[in-house]
Each structure stands twice: as structure tokens, then as C-alpha cells.
Enzyme design. Structure first.
Site, short mmCIF file in Angstrom:
data_model
loop_
_atom_site.label_atom_id
_atom_site.label_comp_id
_atom_site.label_asym_id
_atom_site.label_seq_id
_atom_site.Cartn_x
_atom_site.Cartn_y
_atom_site.Cartn_z
N SER A 292 0.82 -1.21 0.00
CA SER A 292 0.00 0.00 0.00
C SER A 292 0.86 1.27 0.00
CB SER A 292 -0.92 0.00 1.22
OG SER A 292 -1.57 1.25 1.31
N MET B 48 -12.18 -5.23 4.36
CA MET B 48 -11.37 -4.40 5.27
C MET B 48 -11.18 -5.15 6.59
SD MET B 48 -10.50 -1.79 3.60
CE MET B 48 -9.51 -1.20 4.98
N ASP C 197 -4.62 4.08 -1.84
CA ASP C 197 -5.73 4.46 -0.98
C ASP C 197 -6.08 5.94 -1.15
OD1 ASP C 197 -6.16 2.01 0.59
OD2 ASP C 197 -4.11 2.38 1.28
N HIS D 41 -8.15 1.96 -4.38
CA HIS D 41 -9.17 1.79 -3.32
C HIS D 41 -9.70 3.17 -2.94
CE1 HIS D 41 -9.80 0.57 1.20
NE2 HIS D 41 -10.94 0.80 0.59
N GLY E 176 -3.65 -4.23 8.51
CA GLY E 176 -3.01 -5.01 9.56
C GLY E 176 -2.46 -6.35 9.09
N ASP F 252 -7.38 -6.19 3.45
CA ASP F 252 -6.67 -4.91 3.59
C ASP F 252 -6.72 -4.42 5.03
OD1 ASP F 252 -5.57 -2.39 3.23
OD2 ASP F 252 -7.24 -1.62 2.02
N MET G 133 -8.53 8.95 -0.05
CA MET G 133 -9.45 9.29 1.05
C MET G 133 -9.93 10.73 0.90
SD MET G 133 -7.23 7.81 4.20
CE MET G 133 -6.36 6.25 4.07
N MET H 230 -11.79 5.45 -0.81
CA MET H 230 -12.53 5.60 0.45
C MET H 230 -13.17 6.97 0.43
SD MET H 230 -9.71 3.87 2.88
CE MET H 230 -8.52 3.94 1.58
N HIS I 14 -1.19 -1.04 -4.29
CA HIS I 14 -2.49 -0.65 -3.73
C HIS I 14 -2.46 0.86 -3.42
CE1 HIS I 14 -6.26 -1.48 -1.56
NE2 HIS I 14 -5.84 -0.64 -0.63
N GLY J 2 -9.02 4.24 6.86
CA GLY J 2 -8.64 5.63 7.10
C GLY J 2 -7.18 5.81 7.48
N PHE J 3 -6.58 4.76 8.04
CA PHE J 3 -5.21 4.90 8.53
C PHE J 3 -4.43 3.61 8.33
CE2 PHE J 3 -8.09 7.53 10.95
CZ PHE J 3 -7.49 8.78 10.88
N GLY J 4 -3.14 3.75 8.08
CA GLY J 4 -2.26 2.60 8.05
C GLY J 4 -1.83 2.25 9.46
N GLY J 5 -1.21 1.09 9.62
CA GLY J 5 -0.61 0.72 10.90
C GLY J 5 -1.57 0.33 12.00
N GLY K 106 0.72 -2.39 4.08
CA GLY K 106 1.34 -1.07 4.06
C GLY K 106 2.56 -1.05 4.95
N SER K 107 2.33 -0.90 6.26
CA SER K 107 3.46 -0.77 7.18
C SER K 107 4.34 -2.02 7.22
CB SER K 107 2.96 -0.39 8.58
OG SER K 107 1.78 -1.06 8.89
C1 DX5 Z 1 -6.50 1.67 5.40
C2 DX5 Z 1 -6.04 1.43 3.99
C3 DX5 Z 1 -4.98 0.38 3.91
C4 DX5 Z 1 -3.70 0.72 4.62
C5 DX5 Z 1 -3.12 -0.58 5.11
O1 DX5 Z 1 -7.53 2.58 5.37
O2 DX5 Z 1 -7.11 1.01 3.18
O3 DX5 Z 1 -4.73 0.04 2.56
O4 DX5 Z 1 -2.76 1.36 3.81
O5 DX5 Z 1 -2.02 -0.29 5.93
P1 DX5 Z 1 -1.47 -1.36 6.96
O6 DX5 Z 1 -1.04 -2.56 6.18
O7 DX5 Z 1 -0.32 -0.64 7.62
O8 DX5 Z 1 -2.59 -1.70 7.91
ZN ZN Z 2 -6.72 0.17 1.11
#
Ligand code: DX5
Ligand code: ZN
Length: 212
Positions: free
Chosen positions: A5, A134, A32, A63, A174, A172, A34, A65, A30, A139-142, A194-195
Site C-alpha cells: 500500500s 477491510m 488508498d 481503493h 493489519g 486490507d 481518502m 474511500m 495498492h 482511514g489509517f495505516g498501521g 502497508g506498514s
Molecule cells: C487503510 C487502507 C490500507 C492501509 C493498510 O484505510 O485502506 O490500505 O494502507 O495499511 P497497513 O497494512 O499498515 O494496515
Molecule cells: Zn486500502
């Protein structure tokens, strides 16, 4: 398949990120998008993504959002996207939107938030190319992986098998080295990370491990 991501990439060094990313084993990128309305965060818009699309040599998995995602079908198409994912929760007329994405020449993905059951897909599953589950609130990574997602992957695999749908199952949020094998064994085709990828000391090595 693995779709790292972009959200977790180093935006101060995008050229350098894509040097290793393009030669890595990862299959898709991927992306994202938003809007600060559908989700409580804003990421990047199409002017930035045009630059990203020029740098990236892998298929783009976009993706959205955002509310009213159908308004941006031409912009996503212009990026050269392979898949356009819209949220079930953002589309009153989902069947129409899926048709519009297909008419634009892209694969159509439908995304479900953690609290939306797989059963809502029963009457659209044969029309979509991909379902994105999901495994965090978007909304957020990590964020931490929501364990109930395992059951949803199983339910979705049952639904695709029963209906003869060719839809890929994507997960998608964690996803990391501790849970990707279980997700794959339960039937997930594409994993977003992502992370776990961009935060790793050896991101290319993590891509090799997770790109099964
Ligand atoms: C969250 C995004 C994800 C995000 C995943 O809203 O849709 O794609 O980047 O990040 P990780 O893998 O760090 O949870
Ligand atoms: Zn995503």
C-alpha cells in the site's frame, strides 16, 4: 498475490521507493484515496497519483474511500488503473456503478467495512471481479488486524464457490508476516500490506516472502 500500500511509502523519496518496488516480487500497487468525509482522513489526490502512475510498473489497485466514487471513474481510468474498488457503504446504486467501471474498461472491486456482512454481496457477487474485505476500519495505516476477518474470508470463499463467481478475495489492513499465511490458506487471493512492507528494514525481502 501481494499489493503493497502506497500510503506507507516515503513520499519524500518516491523515485527511490519505486526503484526497489518495481524489481520486487509484489504483484500490484495498492492506492488508498481518502476524502475526509467517508473516512476521517485525507491521503492524496489525482495530481499526485499521476506522478506515481508514471513511476510504477505494476498494475494499480485503486481503493477509493470516498463518497460518490462514481464521479471519479474517468480520473481512475486516466491513471491506467487495473482495478477500481468502491465501498459498498458509499454506493446506493452499486450495480450501476459496477457497470460504469466495466464500461470504462477496468476491473470492478467492491469493498466491505469490518461491520458489513459478506451476505450483502449475494446479489452482486457474479458481477464483480474482486471483493476487498477491510480488516481494519479504513482511514489509517498501521492499525491492528481485526480477527473476525478470518471468518469473513471463509464466508466469502463459500459464497464465490457456491455462485460460481470469479471474484478475487482481497484483504486490507493489519496484514503482516504473522497472519498472511493463514489468510492465504483460508482463501484470500490478494493481500494488501502497508506498514509491514514499507516499514520493514528489507522491504524487498518482505515482498518476496509475502508474494505467494
Ligand atoms: C487503510 C487502507 C490500507 C492501509 C493498510 O484505510 O485502506 O490500505 O494502507 O495499511 P497497513 O497494512 O499498515 O494496515
Ligand atoms: Zn486500502
Amino acid at each position: 498475490m501481494l499489493a503493497p500500500s502506497l500510503l506507507s511509502a516515503d513520499f519524500g523519496n518516491l523515485e527511490r521507493e519505486f526503484e526497489w518496488f518495481n524489481r520486487s516480487a509484489a504483484q500490484w500497487l495498492h492506492i488508498d484515496v481518502m476524502d475526509g468525509v467517508f473516512v476521517p482522513n485525507i491521503s492524496f489526490g489525482f495530481p499526485v497519483l499521476k506522478h506515481v502512475a508514471r513511476l510504477c510498473r505494476k498494475p494499480l489497485d485503486v481503493h477509493l474511500m470516498i463518497v460518490e466514487p462514481q464521479k471519479f471513474i474517468p480520473e481512475v481510468k486516466d491513471l491506467g488503473a487495473h482495478v477500481m474498488n468502491v465501498h459498498y457503504e458509499a454506493c446506493t446504486h452499486l450495480h450501476r456503478v459496477v457497470g460504469q467501471i466495466h464500461d470504462a474498461g477496468m476491473k470492478a472491486g467492491v469493498t466491505l467495512n469490518p461491520a458489513t456482512p459478506v451476505s450483502v454481496l449475494q446479489d452482486i457477487i457474479e458481477d464483480v471481479d474482486l471483493v476487498l474485505l477491510m480488516s481494519v476500519n479504513p482511514g489509517f495505516g498501521g492499525q491492528k488486524f481485526i480477527q473476525h476477518t478470518y471468518r469473513k474470508v471463509e464466508q466469502l470463499r463459500e459464497l464465490t464457490d457456491r455462485s460460481g463467481s470469479h471474484a478475487l478475495i482481497e484483504v486490507d489492513g493489519g496484514v503482516d508476516l504473522t497472519n498472511f499465511r493463514k489468510l492465504r490458506s483460508l482463501g484470500a487471493d490478494v493481500l494488501v500490506a502497508g506498514s509491514a512492507v514499507f516499514g520493514a528494514e528489507d522491504p524487498e525481502g518482505v515482498c518476496s516472502l509475502m508474494s505467494v
